[in-house]
Scaffold this active site. Structure first.
Site, short mmCIF file in Angstrom:
data_model
loop_
_atom_site.label_atom_id
_atom_site.label_comp_id
_atom_site.label_asym_id
_atom_site.label_seq_id
_atom_site.Cartn_x
_atom_site.Cartn_y
_atom_site.Cartn_z
N HIS A 63 -0.95 12.52 -4.46
CA HIS A 63 -1.38 11.39 -3.63
C HIS A 63 -0.30 10.31 -3.50
O HIS A 63 0.14 10.01 -2.39
CB HIS A 63 -2.71 10.83 -4.15
CG HIS A 63 -3.08 9.50 -3.59
ND1 HIS A 63 -3.34 9.30 -2.25
CD2 HIS A 63 -3.19 8.28 -4.18
CE1 HIS A 63 -3.61 8.02 -2.05
NE2 HIS A 63 -3.52 7.37 -3.19
N HIS A 88 1.98 2.96 -6.88
CA HIS A 88 0.90 2.07 -6.46
C HIS A 88 -0.39 2.22 -7.27
O HIS A 88 -1.18 1.30 -7.34
CB HIS A 88 0.63 2.18 -4.96
CG HIS A 88 -0.25 3.32 -4.56
ND1 HIS A 88 0.22 4.56 -4.23
CD2 HIS A 88 -1.61 3.41 -4.44
CE1 HIS A 88 -0.78 5.36 -3.91
NE2 HIS A 88 -1.92 4.69 -4.03
N ASP A 89 -0.59 3.38 -7.89
CA ASP A 89 -1.84 3.54 -8.63
C ASP A 89 -1.65 3.53 -10.15
O ASP A 89 -2.63 3.66 -10.88
CB ASP A 89 -2.52 4.86 -8.23
CG ASP A 89 -3.36 4.70 -6.97
OD1 ASP A 89 -3.81 3.57 -6.70
OD2 ASP A 89 -3.56 5.70 -6.25
N GLU A 92 -3.31 0.42 -12.19
CA GLU A 92 -4.76 0.44 -12.21
C GLU A 92 -5.31 1.61 -13.02
O GLU A 92 -6.28 1.45 -13.75
CB GLU A 92 -5.31 0.51 -10.78
CG GLU A 92 -6.81 0.62 -10.80
CD GLU A 92 -7.46 0.16 -9.54
OE1 GLU A 92 -6.79 0.24 -8.50
OE2 GLU A 92 -8.62 -0.28 -9.60
N ASP A 93 -4.72 2.78 -12.88
CA ASP A 93 -5.33 3.99 -13.44
C ASP A 93 -4.72 4.48 -14.74
O ASP A 93 -5.28 5.36 -15.37
CB ASP A 93 -5.22 5.14 -12.43
CG ASP A 93 -5.92 4.83 -11.11
OD1 ASP A 93 -6.73 3.89 -11.10
OD2 ASP A 93 -5.64 5.52 -10.13
N ASP A 153 -1.75 4.29 2.08
CA ASP A 153 -2.68 4.75 1.04
C ASP A 153 -4.03 5.08 1.69
O ASP A 153 -4.61 6.15 1.49
CB ASP A 153 -2.82 3.61 0.02
CG ASP A 153 -3.76 3.95 -1.12
OD1 ASP A 153 -3.84 5.13 -1.50
OD2 ASP A 153 -4.42 3.02 -1.64
MN MN Z 1 -4.02 5.21 -3.86
#
Ligand code: MN
Length: 739
Positions: A63, A88-89, A92-93, A153
């Site tokens: 992704h 970008h993720d 957060e993750d 995204d």
């Molecule tokens: Mn994303």
């Protein structure tokens, strides 16, 4: 987890392949640092996401790689954005922290990743869409790349939405339609906008989408044949111009075809403008305009033009930067064909909007359309007075509306949102011109301030020093700039008035030998106000009479002490503007308590049941805050009457006047997709003619629940309002809130 089962080796290959594809797609110039950064970001992301999978079952890392590729290839962004997209993720993750990103890649990339992380958290909270908008726009001003990456995204998520459960698909589709498609439009990312709309429609209206897609496929060969026939007689003359050119005949988006079918009520087969013919010429900037008009001449020599369909977006680009020359001509078989003529540069801007615009920034002498748009975004965001409903309004009229082109007396062009008024124009030139505006002429004739500007209007403003904005002016403007300027001018006016009230209060307290600083908040509280300026203002307006202060307070050692005798023993307040509690924004109705004018009592309407004129009510004498008027059906009523019968007094309404009441309604209904709040607002204010005080709505999974505060005159109007609301197609229940 369902999905394709691959062994580790195969997955590694898949990831490497995606990464190589990303590297190949980068068009920007890069040095060794850029290349190293991308490699490092890739490795961090691979490691961080190694245990995650997407809903489809594929490794999660695919992704961010794909998002980075969209940024590079489809938006044309450079290494900074590519690094941020890869990461970008992760914050957060995964375990990776923002600080690590900052240490390795520096402040700018950390800022972008942080912005993306915040935007991601956006939909998990139950905040109204307008709040979400605000967040997106704030980020936009910090670094446009945050929003561009977010779009990439969102696009990838929309392209791969199939694996999600249906209710999530619907939610994501609605958000895309509500926020991202209009934003893409406003940023001129044409291809994104159309793909967002098409993909959302595929989810919300799968049948119609499928049918149009199938028909487009079936008619493809016939379209190609027709376009060739249309272009054939032009080719020789086009070649003679001496600049390379290409032509396309791409069909319109499925979404826009569907829209046409719905609004014009015609079948697919009868839509004549399924496609536009585009002629794109590769020509130096200086010659663009001349060559485009030359091509126009070649086209219209062969195919007869429809005069009123000529649109020159080259001389005056659209507010989103779009430049092109459009005409509609009568082609073979008598069919209308839209022809778009533009240069390669214009085409890139038309497809990639802001991202391409950036590249060409400063090379022509057009005013920077995005700069002025960002300015208006900034103005709206910086307006501290704007509540959510106002913001949504400002937002809709200013950011996404089409525009109207008008001129100053000197002939300078001004672009305002469609629907803007003469007064908006005054504020758009300069706030002072707005503040002191006394008369406005359009095309040399006097017009009302609220006159709606038309394309080509020439507007001149007359000012006078004595002039200043009033509340009424707010009804005569639509732009965020004018609204916020008027609101802040009025706030300032209120503050000035308050100064006078403050001075009299200071004098009064000095006379009473009471310390000002330590006692003013006691008064604020006593009069049911929320802050000092409000108290000063009420005093200045003589709605609080300082001469009565001694009836309510004793002075003990320089402090005000409330006199605590029972309310009903209190002497009736003097005639006129007595020292009655002020319920903000609530004009008191005509009410009798025990057969006497209720004005003799210090009374207020109970917050628990919010009675309105016409309701069956009773008065209840409280210990410290006068008489409270409750509805007889108030849930507290039984208890009050049973236990404190001696404090209950008869109360009744005498006649209806111009007073109005605030009532709260809870409504629920079916969320038929984006725009529900606008539709409801419109029905309530326009169709039912009611005054909305506030409106909050929260939707989830096709269902919404909301609270509206309305201003009504009496019980009758309330009943009409409830009935009207219940009749709206999307509303299922309407209940008066009893608290
Ligand atoms: Mn994303």
């Amino acid at each position: 987890m369902p999905g394709t089962v691959l062994n580790q080796e195969e997955e590694k290959k898949l990831i490497m392949h995606a990464y190589r594809k990303l590297l190949k797609s980068i068009k920007a110039k890069m040095d060794n640092t850029d290349r190293n950064n991308i490699r490092m970001a890739y490795e961090i992301a691979v490691e961080a996401h190694s245990k995650q999978r997407r809903k489809s079952g594929e490794p999660y890392i695919l992704h961010p790689i794909e998002v980075a590729r969209i940024c590079a290839e489809e938006i044309g962004l450079g290494p900074t954005a590519i690094v941020a997209a890869l990461l970008h993720d992760v914050v957060e993750d995964t375990e990776v922290t923002l600080k690590e990103i900052h240490d390795r890649f520096g402040g700018r990339i950390a800022l972008i990743v942080d912005g993306l992380t915040k935007l991601d958290g956006l939909y998990n909270v139950a905040s109204p869409q307008a709040e979400n908008f605000k967040k997106v726009l704030k980020t936009l001003l910090e670094d446009v790349r945050v929003v561009l990456i977010k779009m990439a995204d969102r696009l990838h998520n929309m392209r791969t939405l199939g694996a999600m459960p249906r209710h999530k698909q619907l939610k994501i589709a609605a958000e895309t339609t509500f926020i991202y498609a209009p934003l893409a439009h406003r940023l001129g990312l044409y291809s994104f906008k159309t793909e967002f709309q098409d993909l959302a429609m595929k989810i919300t209206e799968p049948e119609m989408y499928g049918e149009i897609a199938r028909k487009l496929q079936e008619t493809k060969a016939e379209r190609t044949r027709y376009i060739n026939e249309f272009l054939k007689p032009l080719n020789d003359a086009l070649k003679e111009i001496g600049f390379p050119y290409r032509t396309t005949g791409r069909p319109k988006s499925i979404y826009s075809i569907a829209n046409k079918i719905k609004t014009k009520n015609v079948p697919f087969e009868e839509i004549y403008d399924l496609f536009a013919v585009r002629i794109i010429v590769d020509v130096p900037l200086k010659k663009e305009k001349q060559i485009c008009w030359q091509i126009y001449s070649i086209v219209t020599d062969v195919h007869k033009p429809i005069a009123e369909r000529l649109k020159d977006w080259i001389t005056t680009p659209k507010a989103n930067g779009y430049e092109s020359l459009h005409t509609t001509v009568i082609g073979p078989e008598g069919r209308y064909v839209e022809v778009q003529i533009r240069s390669e540069r214009m085409d890139e801007i038309a497809e990639k909007g802001f991202a391409a615009h950036w590249k060409y920034k400063g090379i022509n002498d057009q005013p920077d359309v995005f700069d002025s748009w960002f300015d208006s975004v900034r103005e709206i965001l910086e307006n501290p007075d704007s509540d959510t409903v106002e913001f949504l309004n400002d937002f809709k009229t200013n950011l996404f509306a089409e525009e109207v082109y008008v001129y100053t007396p000197k002939g300078d062009l001004k672009i305002l949102p469609k629907g803007a008024t003469a007064l908006d124009f005054a504020f758009s030139i300069h706030s002072d011109l707005g503040y002191h505006c006394t008369a406005i002429k359009v095309n040399k004739k006097l017009v009302p301030f609220g006159y709606q500007l038309q394309n080509g209007d020439q507007v001149s403003i007359t000012t006078g020093n004595g002039q200043k904005p009033t509340e009424n002016w707010l009804k005569m403007v639509v732009t965020g700039k004018a609204r916020s300027k008027i609101r802040s001018a009025m706030k300032e006016e209120r503050r000035k008035q308050g100064e006078i009230g403050k001075e009299s209060l200071q004098r009064k307290l000095r006379n009473m030998k009471v310390d000002f600083e330590n006692n003013v908040d006691i008064l604020v509280k006593y009069f049911g106000l929320t802050n000092r300026p409000d108290l000063y203002f009420e005093i200045a307006m003589e709605r609080i009479a300082l001469s009565d202060l001694k009836n309510y307070f004793e002075v003990d050692n320089g402090r005000l002490v409330e006199i605590t005798h029972k309310e009903h023993e209190k002497k009736p307040a003097p005639e006129g503007d007595g020292l009655s509690k002020i319920k903000k924004d609530l004009v008191k109705p005509r009410l009798l308590i025990n057969g006497e004018s209720a004005d003799k009592y210090e009374y207020s309407l109970a917050n628990c049941c919010k009675p309105v004129m016409g309701d069956d009510v009773f008065a209840f004498l409280t210990i410290s805050s006068g008489a409270k008027i409750h509805r007889t059906s108030c849930p507290n009523a039984t208890n009050l009457m049973a236990n404190y019968g001696y404090r209950v007094m008869k109360a009744e309404w005498v006649s209806s006047g111009d007073t109005s009441f605030v009532i709260d309604l809870k409504i629920t209904g079916i969320d038929k997709g984006p725009g529900v709040i606008e539709r409801l607002t419109h029905s309530i204010s326009t169709d039912l003619g009611l005054n909305i005080r506030s409106f909050y709505i929260d939707g989830r999974e096709g269902y919404f629940e909301g609270k509206i505060s309305l201003l009504v005159l009496n019980k009758n109007q309330l009943n009409v309002a409830i009935k009207g609301l219940k009749n709206l197609p999307e509303v299922s229940t309407v209940v008066r809130i009893e608290d």
